[in-house]
Design an enzyme around this catalytic site. Structure first.
Site, PDB file in Angstrom:
ATOM      1  N   ASP A  88       0.817  -1.209   0.000  1.00 25.93           N
ATOM      2  CA  ASP A  88       0.000   0.000   0.000  1.00 25.93           C
ATOM      3  C   ASP A  88       0.853   1.263   0.000  1.00 25.93           C
ATOM      4  O   ASP A  88       0.417   2.302  -0.501  1.00 25.93           O
ATOM      5  CB  ASP A  88      -0.971  -0.008   1.182  1.00 25.93           C
ATOM      6  CG  ASP A  88      -2.266  -0.742   0.855  1.00 25.93           C
ATOM      7  OD1 ASP A  88      -2.642  -0.757  -0.330  1.00 25.93           O
ATOM      8  OD2 ASP A  88      -2.894  -1.299   1.765  1.00 25.93           O
ATOM      9  N   GLU A 118      -5.456   4.587  -0.041  1.00 25.91           N
ATOM     10  CA  GLU A 118      -4.254   3.782   0.179  1.00 25.91           C
ATOM     11  C   GLU A 118      -3.481   4.272   1.409  1.00 25.91           C
ATOM     12  O   GLU A 118      -2.896   3.470   2.147  1.00 25.91           O
ATOM     13  CB  GLU A 118      -3.351   3.808  -1.056  1.00 25.91           C
ATOM     14  CG  GLU A 118      -3.959   3.204  -2.314  1.00 25.91           C
ATOM     15  CD  GLU A 118      -4.246   1.721  -2.209  1.00 25.91           C
ATOM     16  OE1 GLU A 118      -3.914   1.109  -1.174  1.00 25.91           O
ATOM     17  OE2 GLU A 118      -4.818   1.155  -3.155  1.00 25.91           O
ATOM     18  N   HIS A 121      -5.246   2.837   4.325  1.00 31.98           N
ATOM     19  CA  HIS A 121      -4.912   1.416   4.470  1.00 31.98           C
ATOM     20  C   HIS A 121      -3.564   1.258   5.154  1.00 31.98           C
ATOM     21  O   HIS A 121      -3.407   0.452   6.081  1.00 31.98           O
ATOM     22  CB  HIS A 121      -4.855   0.729   3.103  1.00 31.98           C
ATOM     23  CG  HIS A 121      -6.138   0.752   2.349  1.00 31.98           C
ATOM     24  ND1 HIS A 121      -6.248   0.303   1.052  1.00 31.98           N
ATOM     25  CD2 HIS A 121      -7.379   1.172   2.708  1.00 31.98           C
ATOM     26  CE1 HIS A 121      -7.494   0.442   0.650  1.00 31.98           C
ATOM     27  NE2 HIS A 121      -8.195   0.978   1.629  1.00 31.98           N
ATOM     28  N   TYR A 125      -2.438  -0.475   9.162  1.00 26.38           N
ATOM     29  CA  TYR A 125      -1.500  -1.520   9.582  1.00 26.38           C
ATOM     30  C   TYR A 125      -0.693  -1.059  10.795  1.00 26.38           C
ATOM     31  O   TYR A 125      -0.437  -1.843  11.712  1.00 26.38           O
ATOM     32  CB  TYR A 125      -0.575  -1.900   8.426  1.00 26.38           C
ATOM     33  CG  TYR A 125      -1.314  -2.258   7.162  1.00 26.38           C
ATOM     34  CD1 TYR A 125      -2.382  -3.151   7.184  1.00 26.38           C
ATOM     35  CD2 TYR A 125      -0.974  -1.688   5.941  1.00 26.38           C
ATOM     36  CE1 TYR A 125      -3.078  -3.464   6.031  1.00 26.38           C
ATOM     37  CE2 TYR A 125      -1.661  -1.999   4.782  1.00 26.38           C
ATOM     38  CZ  TYR A 125      -2.714  -2.881   4.829  1.00 26.38           C
ATOM     39  OH  TYR A 125      -3.400  -3.186   3.682  1.00 26.38           O
ATOM     40  N   GLU A 185      -3.284  -4.930  -6.408  1.00 25.02           N
ATOM     41  CA  GLU A 185      -4.506  -4.699  -5.627  1.00 25.02           C
ATOM     42  C   GLU A 185      -5.495  -5.858  -5.712  1.00 25.02           C
ATOM     43  O   GLU A 185      -6.301  -6.047  -4.792  1.00 25.02           O
ATOM     44  CB  GLU A 185      -5.186  -3.416  -6.107  1.00 25.02           C
ATOM     45  CG  GLU A 185      -4.312  -2.177  -5.987  1.00 25.02           C
ATOM     46  CD  GLU A 185      -5.117  -0.909  -5.933  1.00 25.02           C
ATOM     47  OE1 GLU A 185      -5.726  -0.668  -4.881  1.00 25.02           O
ATOM     48  OE2 GLU A 185      -5.144  -0.166  -6.929  1.00 25.02           O
ATOM     49  N   GLU A 219     -10.291  -2.042  -2.218  1.00 25.34           N
ATOM     50  CA  GLU A 219      -9.450  -2.558  -3.301  1.00 25.34           C
ATOM     51  C   GLU A 219     -10.293  -3.063  -4.472  1.00 25.34           C
ATOM     52  O   GLU A 219      -9.875  -2.970  -5.628  1.00 25.34           O
ATOM     53  CB  GLU A 219      -8.537  -3.682  -2.792  1.00 25.34           C
ATOM     54  CG  GLU A 219      -7.589  -3.307  -1.658  1.00 25.34           C
ATOM     55  CD  GLU A 219      -6.538  -2.275  -2.039  1.00 25.34           C
ATOM     56  OE1 GLU A 219      -6.536  -1.813  -3.205  1.00 25.34           O
ATOM     57  OE2 GLU A 219      -5.717  -1.923  -1.179  1.00 25.34           O
ATOM     58  N   HIS A 222     -10.919  -0.123  -6.500  1.00 26.86           N
ATOM     59  CA  HIS A 222      -9.689   0.319  -7.162  1.00 26.86           C
ATOM     60  C   HIS A 222      -9.420  -0.521  -8.409  1.00 26.86           C
ATOM     61  O   HIS A 222      -9.033   0.008  -9.460  1.00 26.86           O
ATOM     62  CB  HIS A 222      -8.501   0.221  -6.205  1.00 26.86           C
ATOM     63  CG  HIS A 222      -8.622   1.092  -5.000  1.00 26.86           C
ATOM     64  ND1 HIS A 222      -7.666   1.127  -4.000  1.00 26.86           N
ATOM     65  CD2 HIS A 222      -9.579   1.970  -4.615  1.00 26.86           C
ATOM     66  CE1 HIS A 222      -8.045   1.980  -3.068  1.00 26.86           C
ATOM     67  NE2 HIS A 222      -9.194   2.500  -3.414  1.00 26.86           N
TER      68      HIS A 222
END
EC number: 1.17.4.1
Length: 345
Positions: A88, A118, A121, A125, A185, A219, A222
């Site tokens: 990402d 993104e 995303h 994490y 993706e 995703e 996307h």
């Protein structure tokens, strides 16, 4: 082949609706009621409807549960998060570089939304890891991509494809870079997603898996955006709609699937209860077929006709309208008042 020209900031001599996706003319003023592609505005609305942030998801239960996972599950969890963070990060940069050459203001706007998502995303994490492991471990996980040979080979395959476009931006290299994007993706995430969904169906790390589902949902849109651009470019540049392009798509998808299977064997294999290695490898081929169809191309694995992991469909079906399959209250999460929900520990 002609070089791509970056989009002008504005052009008083051009109409608002573009004359071309690449090297076209457009005022660069965005009027959603005057755009070239009928699918652009509905996609924009869907992307906005998906808005979420990691802060909405309470990680306190996962924080209690993570130490109870097996050593194998913990190791796979950390390495897969490390992989996703790398992908990402790269995707944010690629999408912004690609957007510079889009001479259609509506597509450039969609790419801006994609880039923002993104970033969300990637931050998710960090949010997950900061809830589960010490800072030193988190830093180590974010360095995996530099030192893990299996991961490096997988990542370099994508980066090499992107860099061919960045170093020599032409309609051909742009078109080919989209194939690598769809792989990143739409294929490279999927064995990792399956790992988290398998945990969730065993009532493990449910909050993390819910966040993964949100990412999965983004995703999918996307991939829809990039595959639409790919097909429109084949119309706009008919000289690229060749057997060479078809062969490129097929061989690139097959190479990507092979690398994904290698990664799966390395990181999961037969070590995680509930994930059948043979089914997973067939599933990866199935997903590669799905992406080929979305690109308007022939399936690289015509013998694979069905998803062998039927249980995962409930986790990937992000528009079913069903109650939360993770058995949380709902997917509209109440805001957590303290970072990561640690006021509830």
């Amino acid at each position: 082949m002609e070089q791509l020209q970056k989009r002008k900031i504005y052009d008083t001599t051009a109409s608002n609706a573009s004359t071309g996706i690449l090297n076209g003319k457009s005022s660069n003023v965005l009027n959603w009621d005057d755009v070239r592609f009928s699918w652009a505005y509905p996609l924009y609305k869907n992307m906005l409807a998906n808005f979420w942030t990691p802060f909405e998801i309470n990680m306190s239960h996962d924080a209690k549960q993570f130490p109870t996972l097996t050593e194998t599950e913990q190791e796979a969890f950390k390495k897969i998060i490390g992989l996703l963070a790398f992908l990402d990060s790269v995707q944010t940069d690629y999408s912004m570089r690609a957007a510079e050459y889009l001479t259609d203001s509506s597509l450039a706007a969609l790419m801006s939304v994609l880039s923002f998502q993104e970033v969300v995303h990637n931050q998710s994490y960090s949010y997950v890891l900061s809830s589960l492991v010490p800072k030193a471990t988190q830093d180590e996980i974010f360095e995996y991509w530099k030192h893990d040979d299996v991961l490096k080979e997988r990542n370099e395959f994508i980066i090499d494809g992107y860099e061919k476009f960045v170093d020599n931006p032409t309609p051909k290299t742009f078109l080919e870079s989209i194939v690598y994007d769809v792989i990143l993706e739409g294929l490279n995430f999927y064995s990792g997603f399956a790992f988290f969904y398998n945990l969730a169906r065993n009532q493990k790390m449910v909050s993390t898996s819910t966040m993964i589902n949100y990412i999965n949902r983004d995703e999918q849109l996307h991939v829809y955006l990039f595959t639409n651009i790919f097909k429109e470019l084949l119309v706009e540049f008919p000289e690229l709609n060749t057997e060479e392009t078809k062969t490129f798509v097929k061989t690139t998808l097959m190479k990507a699937a092979d690398l994904e299977k290698d990664w799966f064997r390395y990181i999961i294999g037969d070590k995680i209860p509930g994930i059948n290695p043979e089914d997973m490898e067939t599933y990866i081929s199935f997903i590669a077929n799905k992406r080929a169809v979305q690109l308007g191309m022939e399936k690289p694995y015509p013998e694979i006709k069905h998803n062998p992991m039927k249980w995962i469909r409930a986790y990937e079906d992000v528009n079913s309208g069903k109650s939360d399959f993770f058995e949380q209250k709902s997917r509209q999460y109440a805001k957590v008042s303290a970072d990561n929900g640690f006021d509830e520990l």
